[in-house]
Design an enzyme around this catalytic site. Structure first.
Site, PDB file in Angstrom:
ATOM      1  CD  GLU A  70      -2.784  -1.309   2.347  1.00  0.00           C
ATOM      2  OE1 GLU A  70      -3.939  -1.727   2.211  1.00  0.00           O
ATOM      3  OE2 GLU A  70      -2.277  -1.050   3.453  1.00  0.00           O
ATOM      4  CD  GLU A 107      -4.451  -5.503   2.977  1.00  0.00           C
ATOM      5  OE1 GLU A 107      -5.130  -4.773   3.726  1.00  0.00           O
ATOM      6  OE2 GLU A 107      -3.215  -5.445   2.917  1.00  0.00           O
TER       7      GLU A 107
END
Length: 1105
Positions: free
Chosen positions: A280, A370
């Site tokens: 991320e 995710e």
């Protein structure tokens, strides 16, 4: 979860208590006072992001032109068709027929190997714009996140993987932790719970694919986001950039990951199918992109051949193209946010997933590395604990939000978390407490939850429906799809271009609605229009619920399901029969249209009166189609059709969830024999048990292995010719009448009972406590000459001291990053000193107690109240009581400081993980300090003696340094004192309490046990809980919320003696501090994974001071 942005560290803002010095603001202007602000910070998504809205029904007409162009190119094929007016039933029929004749995307059969190879790095892992293709087989990756380091018992990892497999899922996503594996420069340790090979072996045995996510940065609510602590002080360059010293810092770790992982890739018969690059992040500035490129270059220069992936924390289009671009892009999403205090208050679904994918990477399969599978919980007395988090993301959330992903045409999905586990020792970052239960599908205790039932219903549908792995996104209610008779039902249509199977995914138009919505659907079946249901009154959405309505669906080898408003639980071939298992809410009506074949079972008495059969006369249905209507009120399992070629079952959804579909392994010579869709396509149905872990069939003998919570009726549907059934190696007697009633072929019904050995089990009380003071450092006789002199005047940590004399008193600069650190500041008193100012940074919810010589001055309290009123550091003035100082002599200020974990990345400020934990300011009133000494855990991060439990297990308390918490340490000569009595004289300070107890539990069970503090919240103490030497809990009794600390077998010895040690830190004198710690047997399951290994090295004087 894991994101600098998905879960931006919200605690990087510094606060002060009674501030007397102006301090810089870590995150100037950011506050955390509202749920929306909190959600935005933690998810990285701006709010709102294309939230659901009523269907647009008034746009002008571009639809026909766009649909004619739908099959021109692969890129256009995956872009959302922009419908601009509603489709009538006839238009829908024509459009779907055109879609099947001229597919929106190139069929897999038409993709050459060179085309696939252009999108992948090995022929064993390929992908197109539809899905992943493993060993030539199209696969829907249905995964959950599992952190092995949060379950530090490798012999229990198969338990989690077997439960994932039993749910019908086929993969796990796994973070590895640089801070654990690479505890100091040049040291790579894959021993014990840090090992990866046991995980790879267990995954291969279970038939579970692995997406490995080694970072270096992972977030995961772990200290420094997973970056090794030593790097936060020893690396001068910016972390997670192309800085040369940072590149040098991560080389050993990544090379270690490569060395152990390369032989375990799918290309070598292993379970690893992808590796994620860092976590991320943003592609800008260029230093970020070049960091990714450097990581990728190391992988590319190695034997790693599986794709490199990435998880974007928001719709930022990062690392799709340009410097650092990965092979397969993915998006993270946490649409529900993290407000577990209001678990029934929902955010709307995010509705632009598909259009975003079509815009940014339409040539790739749509991947969610995710997706929200739970929520973390925060510190503080108003924090709700994890039960409400499990409600916030419960079965209704899974139904609505998971299926919204399906509706976006996502074919690779991983839920964060599937099992959360425990942030034991110094694992957590400062925003969370010890439990990392996460409200996940599998609880911290490893028990199954109600969420498991829903994920199993979804997963077995996906496993049963290969037609769903390749679908074109046709339209939805916001782009002109008008197929529902009630606009309150929002419909998305997906269609397989090769088989014409269609999937209508339906939810409430207002996705947060709890209304009962009824409607019919205008669909096409075999190219002809039809309104469904035909006989049943309607389709019902019972509040927060989504459904998949199928048409032209094939089950088994060749059986046809024209349509079904009932949900599909299981569809396959067992033996020589096609099996279809439908389910639905018992309060609703459902309907299916089937072509029933074969000779029916003459012994079968017929289905329930609530099941109606109607021979269809509709011209839209093929001749011989039977309408089967399931009226409301059906409870239990119903045999609908039982012939020599087909078996059709229906159950209410609750009953359906009591069934399992264990996979039967393929050829013994195939290393991938346990992987569904690649090594085997054979399974059976088993109903009744709490868990079915494994099924093997040999020579007519069916052996089942699993767990029981209570006695149950066992139902088996297998191939013809099963002669015997065993459960955990015990033969099960058949009920011939019930078996015949179930089905004419391959059915078995029997009774399973709990073994007598598992009933009436108890665990002992914690008694016989021994006590010893653990703060000799405040005594005048204490000798700190062996301590580290804190004399640095420079630091790589960006945030410098506020005041003092230029010396740096940050623990990480001296090798003491973890847990409790002690500081001793010497000065020669004049007698005129009145006070001392101390500023301490310990992270959210920390504490620091201060003494002048042996006189207690007070405690600085960090704070958090459910992510409000956050105090990450304090600045206090401590007054010297009369007689506290010795004029003309050496005096010592002693600080006992708790380090709650290092910060995670704060947006683009990756150096926020270089947290200034320690003393940020020191000043005597009218005097100056002489030497400062510091002591953390014995050996620091370079020479800590306990290599088994690792670098995060201990802190710097005297008892820890001596090894009092370890099994086998002798307490001879210690005082007898019950833990509930607290410290002698109600004094502030630190004491060690030790008790031992024996367990002798039967083999063949799984018995979750926890240590529970049963006194009310609010007493001003901290307790560090050690179980057989492992730091399994940090109880912050003045803040909470955690009072229950699960501890697994393997840490506990279920067949021997156990040691529990509690380091009790009383932070306020002359108040009641009375911890009431109890050992609790939470449940008993007859079964378990078995063969749990205990690895609890005992006390040794070696390396202890």
């Amino acid at each position: 979860m894991a994101s600098s942005n998905t879960k931006l560290d919200p605690f990087v803002k510094e606060h002060t208590m009674e501030v007397s010095f102006k301090k810089e603001d870590f995150m100037s202007g950011k506050r955390y006072s509202t749920p929306n602000t909190w959600k935005s910070l933690m998810t990285g998504f701006d709010t709102p992001v294309m939230q659901d809205r009523p269907a647009n029904k008034g746009k002008s007409g571009w639809f026909v032109g766009l649909t004619c162009l739908a099959s021109i190119a692969l890129v256009l094929a995956t872009t959302r068709v922009a419908m601009t007016h509603p489709l009538s039933l006839m238009q829908l029929q024509n459009f779907v027929m055109r879609s099947s004749d001229s597919a929106m995307e190139v069929p897999t059969s038409e993709l050459t190997s060179s085309q696939l190879n252009a999108l992948s790095r090995t022929p064993d892992v390929q992908f197109d714009n539809y899905s992943l293709i493993l060993k030539g087989q199209r696969i829907f990756i249905h995964s959950g996140e599992f952190h092995t380091f949060r379950l530090p018992v490798p012999s229990l990892w198969p338990d989690i993987l077997e439960k994932v497999k039993a749910a019908g899922m086929n993969a796990v996503s796994v973070y590895t932790h640089m801070g654990l594996i690479n505890p100091s420069p040049g040291v790579i340790d894959f021993g014990g719970f840090r090992a990866l090979q046991p995980l790879y072996d267990a995954a291969k045995d279970a038939g579970i694919w692995i997406v490995l996510r080694p970072g270096t940065y992972i977030n995961a609510e772990t200290t420094a986001g997973g970056i090794a602590h030593w790097a936060t002080s020893e690396v001068a360059g910016q972390l997670r950039t192309n800085a040369t010293d940072w590149q040098a810092a991560w080389q050993d770790y990544i090379q270690g990951i490569i060395k152990v992982t390369a032989p375990n890739q799918i290309s070598s018969g292993g379970p690893v199918i992808a590796i994620q690059v860092d976590n991320e992040y943003s592609q800008s500035p260029v230093s970020h992109a070049e960091y990714f490129a450097e990581l990728e270059a190391v992988y590319h220069a190695s034997d790693i051949v599986v794709p490199l992936t990435y998880n974007d924390p928001g719709e930022g289009s990062n690392f799709i193209n340009g410097t650092g671009a990965v092979d397969l892009y993915g998006l993270d999403s946490y649409p529900q946010g993290f407000d577990c205090s209001n678990p029934t208050v929902w955010n709307p679904v995010t509705t632009n997933y598909h259009s975003y994918h079509a815009k940014v990477n339409p040539s790739q399969a749509w991947y969610f590395p995710e997706f929200q599978g739970g929520s973390f919980d925060a510190w503080g007395p108003t924090a709700p604990g994890y039960a409400p988090c499990r409600t916030l993301t419960g079965p209704d959330f899974q139904s609505v939000f998971n299926l919204e992903l399906w509706a976006s045409n996502a074919k690779l999905i991983s839920y964060y978390m599937i099992f959360g586990g425990t942030s034991w020792g110094a694992l957590p970052f400062h925003g969370v407490y010890t439990s990392y239960d996460y409200g996940a599908t599998i609880a911290e205790s490893r028990e199954l939850t109600t969420k498991f039932d829903e994920i199993k219903r979804q997963a077995l549908f996906l496993r049963s429906s290969p037609d769903f792995y390749k679908t074109d996104w046709i339209a939805d209610a916001s782009t002109g799809l008008s197929v529902s008779t009630n606009s309150a039902a929002f419909v998305t249509l997906l269609k397989n271009p090769d088989t014409n199977a269609a999937f209508y995914i339906v939810r409430q138009t207002s996705s947060t609605s709890t209304a009962i919505t009824t409607f019919k659907l205008n669909v096409t079946v075999a190219g002809a229009p039809l309104q469904i249901p035909v006989v049943a009154p309607d389709i019902t959405l019972g509040g927060r619920e989504s459904k998949v309505i199928v048409t032209d669906y094939t089950f088994g080898a060749a059986s046809k399901l024209a349509f079904s408003t009932a949900q599909i639980f299981y569809a396959s071939t067992i033996g020589n029969r096609d099996i279809l298992f439908l389910h639905g809410n018992s309060s609703q009506a459902h309907e299916a249209a089937l072509h029933l074949t074969g000779t029916p079972n003459p012994l079968h008495s017929g289905p329930s009166p609530a099941v109606l059969f109607t021979n269809s006369s509709s011209p839209s249905l093929a001749q011989g189609t039977t309408l089967v209507s399931f009226l409301a009120g059906i409870d239990g399992l119903v045999t609908v059709w039982d012939s020599d070629t087909q078996l059709v079952l229906f159950a209410d959804s609750v009953t359906a969830a009591t069934f399992w579909a264990p996979v039967l392994a393929g050829a013994a010579s195939d290393p991938l024999r346990n992987f569904w869709g690649v090594g085997t396509n054979t399974s059976i149905l088993v109903g009744g048990p709490y868990l079915v872990r494994e099924a093997t069939l040999s020579g007519g003998k069916l052996a089942l292995r699993g767990d029981l919570k209570e006695g149950v009726r066992l139902t088996v549907i297998g191939p013809k010719g099963i002669s015997s059934v065993t459960w955990n190696d015990e033969r099960v007697s058949p009920d011939a009448t019930a078996s015949a009633s179930l089905t004419q072929s391959g059915g078995f019904v029997g009774q399973l009972s709990l073994r007598s050995a598992v009933t009436g089990l108890m665990v002992p009380k914690l008694t016989g406590w021994k006590f010893k003071d653990s703060l000799p450092e405040i005594q005048s006789s204490f000798d700190d000459r062996a301590w580290t002199v804190a004399n640095h005047t420079t630091t790589n940590i960006p945030l410098k001291p506020y005041y003092g004399d230029g010396r740096i008193l940050y623990g990480c600069d001296y090798g003491f990053c973890e847990n409790i650190v002690l500081w001793r500041g010497h000065f020669n008193a004049t007698g005129a000193e009145k006070s001392v100012n101390i500023s301490v940074n310990g992270g959210e919810a920390f504490a620091a107690s201060v003494w002048a010589n042996d006189v207690f001055l007070g405690t600085s309290f960090g704070n958090s109240t459910n992510n409000r009123n956050i105090l990450e550091e304090t600045d206090d003035k401590f007054l010297f009581p009369e007689g506290a100082l010795k004029a003309g002599k050496d005096n010592v200020i002693t600080i006992v400081q708790d380090n709650m974990g290092l910060n995670e990345t704060d947006g683009s400020n990756t150096d926020s993980s270089k947290s200034p934990r320690g003393v940020r300011g020191f000043a005597l009133d009218g005097n100056e300090f002489g030497p400062w000494k510091v002591q953390g855990k014995i050996g620091g991060y370079t020479a800590f003696p306990d290599k088994t439990r690792g670098v995060f297990n201990e802190g710097g308390l005297f008892g820890e340094r001596q090894g009092w918490h370890l099994p086998g340490f002798s307490t001879n000569g210690w005082a007898s004192r019950d833990l509930s009595q607290g410290l002698p004289n109600n004094a502030a300070g630190v004491g060690f309490f030790i008790s031992t107890f024996k367990l002798d539990l039967p083999t063949g069970i799984d018995a979750p046990i926890s240590f529970t503090f049963e006194e009310p919240l609010g007493q001003p103490y901290r307790a560090i809980l050690f179980v057989n030497g492992w730091m399994m809990g940090k109880r912050v009794a003045n803040l909470g919320p955690q009072s229950k600390f699960p501890v697994h077998e393997g840490i506990l010895d279920y067949h021997g003696e156990n040691t529990v040690a509690v380091a009790l830190w009383a932070m306020t004198p002359n108040v009641t501090i009375a911890p009431n710690l109890q050992l609790v047997l939470d449940a008993v399951y007859d079964g378990g994974v078995g063969n749990v290994v205990v690895d609890n090295p005992g006390w040794s004087a070696k390396g202890r001071a």
